[in-house]
Design a protein around this motif. Structure first.
Motif, PDB file in Angstrom:
ATOM      1  N   GLU A  18       0.822  -1.217   0.000  1.00 56.53           N
ATOM      2  CA  GLU A  18       0.000   0.000   0.000  1.00 56.53           C
ATOM      3  C   GLU A  18       0.852   1.260   0.000  1.00 56.53           C
ATOM      4  N   HIS A  65      -9.212   6.032   5.146  1.00 57.29           N
ATOM      5  CA  HIS A  65     -10.643   5.756   5.238  1.00 57.29           C
ATOM      6  C   HIS A  65     -11.288   6.969   5.878  1.00 57.29           C
ATOM      7  N   ARG A  68     -13.002   6.402   9.450  1.00 55.87           N
ATOM      8  CA  ARG A  68     -12.463   5.408  10.367  1.00 55.87           C
ATOM      9  C   ARG A  68     -11.372   6.025  11.223  1.00 55.87           C
ATOM     10  N   PHE A 127      -1.615  -9.530  -4.759  1.00 55.78           N
ATOM     11  CA  PHE A 127      -2.021  -8.119  -4.878  1.00 55.78           C
ATOM     12  C   PHE A 127      -1.619  -7.639  -6.265  1.00 55.78           C
TER      13      PHE A 127
ATOM     14  N   GLY B  70      -7.230  -4.285  -0.073  1.00 56.42           N
ATOM     15  CA  GLY B  70      -7.116  -3.974   1.352  1.00 56.42           C
ATOM     16  C   GLY B  70      -8.490  -3.963   1.984  1.00 56.42           C
ATOM     17  N   CYS B  71      -8.636  -3.168   3.041  1.00 52.18           N
ATOM     18  CA  CYS B  71      -9.912  -3.076   3.746  1.00 52.18           C
ATOM     19  C   CYS B  71     -10.936  -2.379   2.860  1.00 52.18           C
ATOM     20  N   ASP B 126     -17.172   5.954   0.193  1.00 52.75           N
ATOM     21  CA  ASP B 126     -15.860   6.587   0.179  1.00 52.75           C
ATOM     22  C   ASP B 126     -14.783   5.601  -0.243  1.00 52.75           C
ATOM     23  N   ILE B 127     -15.075   4.309  -0.118  1.00 51.50           N
ATOM     24  CA  ILE B 127     -14.050   3.332  -0.415  1.00 51.50           C
ATOM     25  C   ILE B 127     -14.314   2.604  -1.726  1.00 51.50           C
TER      26      ILE B 127
END
Lengths: 178, 131
Positions: A18, A65, A68, A127, B70-71, B126-127
């Motif tokens: 990432e 996020h 979050r 990935f 990812g998440c 948003d994701i």
């Protein structure tokens, strides 16, 4: 916390992907009563103020996020290291990369099981992107090393189920021979 | 299992490829994406991923692309799996254990039938931008 050490491997090495790293080196070394897990990358790195908060579960990278407010990856790692008589060291330089070294006492009663490293490594390899990731596993004198790009070339890419199955067979064979 | 070398893998791949060429395989038009953030991993996404590959491989489906991400912002329902099949709505399934992963392959991808009770509501905008 994570259920297995291989979950930790999958989690922290995913951070390197990432972070836009093109070269990642992940090693698991189980020797002389200590398990050392090391992840080195040449990703975007972090400034000191973020490094200082990286183990805070109520901190996450801004913008990742929207709403979050938690980031559990590194806190989980620290929790496990602390519980197992080990330690965790994080070094990062912005624009240069990040290195994280975690150690665990191999005979500690609170050490989670190793879990399936082939599953962890394959999920990392799968990935998207053209990054290389070299995975090294050494255990009591024997070991193996495999590069994502080499394995990708050998199995014809991870875009197909056939490629993924072959890669998993390969990784499992390497693990069994240790 | 015998220890394989990269050369062995290349040979096995050629053999598999020959077997596959005999089948009528269309292009990869189906996508399966497994959420592999901290939340996904903690909930068992690696097992889900393995079950997906095994089931797809058993059924000899060559038109499916399996990917990680990812998440997805749905940490409460991990492991999550997004499934994109042409002619069907794009769906994110939640709480996908190995058994549900098998169902996704057999019912959703092969049978073109949605799996009740496992579909999540509209994902976090948003994701997941193209939901």
């Amino acid at each position: 916390m994570h259920a297995s050490l291989s979950d930790i491997v999958a989690d922290i090495a995913a951070n390197s992907i990432e972070a836009g790293a093109s070269n990642i080196r992940v090693s698991v070394v189980d020797e002389n009563g200590t398990i050392e897990l090391k992840v080195e990358d040449n990703g975007k790195g972090m400034p000191p103020e973020i490094v200082a908060r990286a183990f805070d579960p109520f901190y996450t990278e801004p913008g990742k996020h929207d709403k979050r407010k938690v980031g559990m990856g590194l806190p989980f790692v620290k929790q496990t290291c602390d519980a197992c008589g080990g330690s965790v060291k994080l070094e990062s330089r912005q624009g240069v990369g990040t290195t994280i070294v975690c150690t665990f006492q191999a005979d500690n009663i609170d050490l989670p099981p190793m879990g399936s490293l082939p599953q962890a490594v394959l999920s990392l390899f799968n990935f998207g992107g053209d990054f290389d990731l070299v995975f090294i596993h050494r255990k009591n004198g024997s070991g193996y090393e495999i590069s994502r790009l080499e394995l990708m070339d050998a199995v014809g890419g991870f875009d197909s189920v056939e490629g993924l199955s072959l890669a998993r067979e390969f990784l499992e064979g390497q693990e069994e021979s240790l | 299992m015998a220890k394989l070398t990269l050369a062995d893998l290349r040979k096995m791949r050629e053999e598999k490829q020959k077997a596959l060429d005999m089948r009528d395989s269309s292009n990869k038009d189906v996508q399966v994406v497994v959420g592999m953030g901290t939340c996904g991993i903690a909930a068992g996404a690696k097992e889900t991923f393995t079950a997906l590959i095994d089931t797809l491989s058993e059924k000899g489906l060559t038109n499916v692309l399996v990917r990680q991400t990812g998440c997805m912002g749905l940490c409460h329902s991990e492991p999550t799996v997004e499934v994109v099949v042409p002619g069907m709505p794009t769906v994110i399934y939640g709480h996908v254990d190995a058994a549900t992963a098998k169902d996704i392959v057999a019912k959703h991808i092969v049978g073109h039938e949605l799996i009740e009770g496992k579909i999540l509501d509209k994902p976090s905008v948003d994701i997941v931008k193209n939901a």
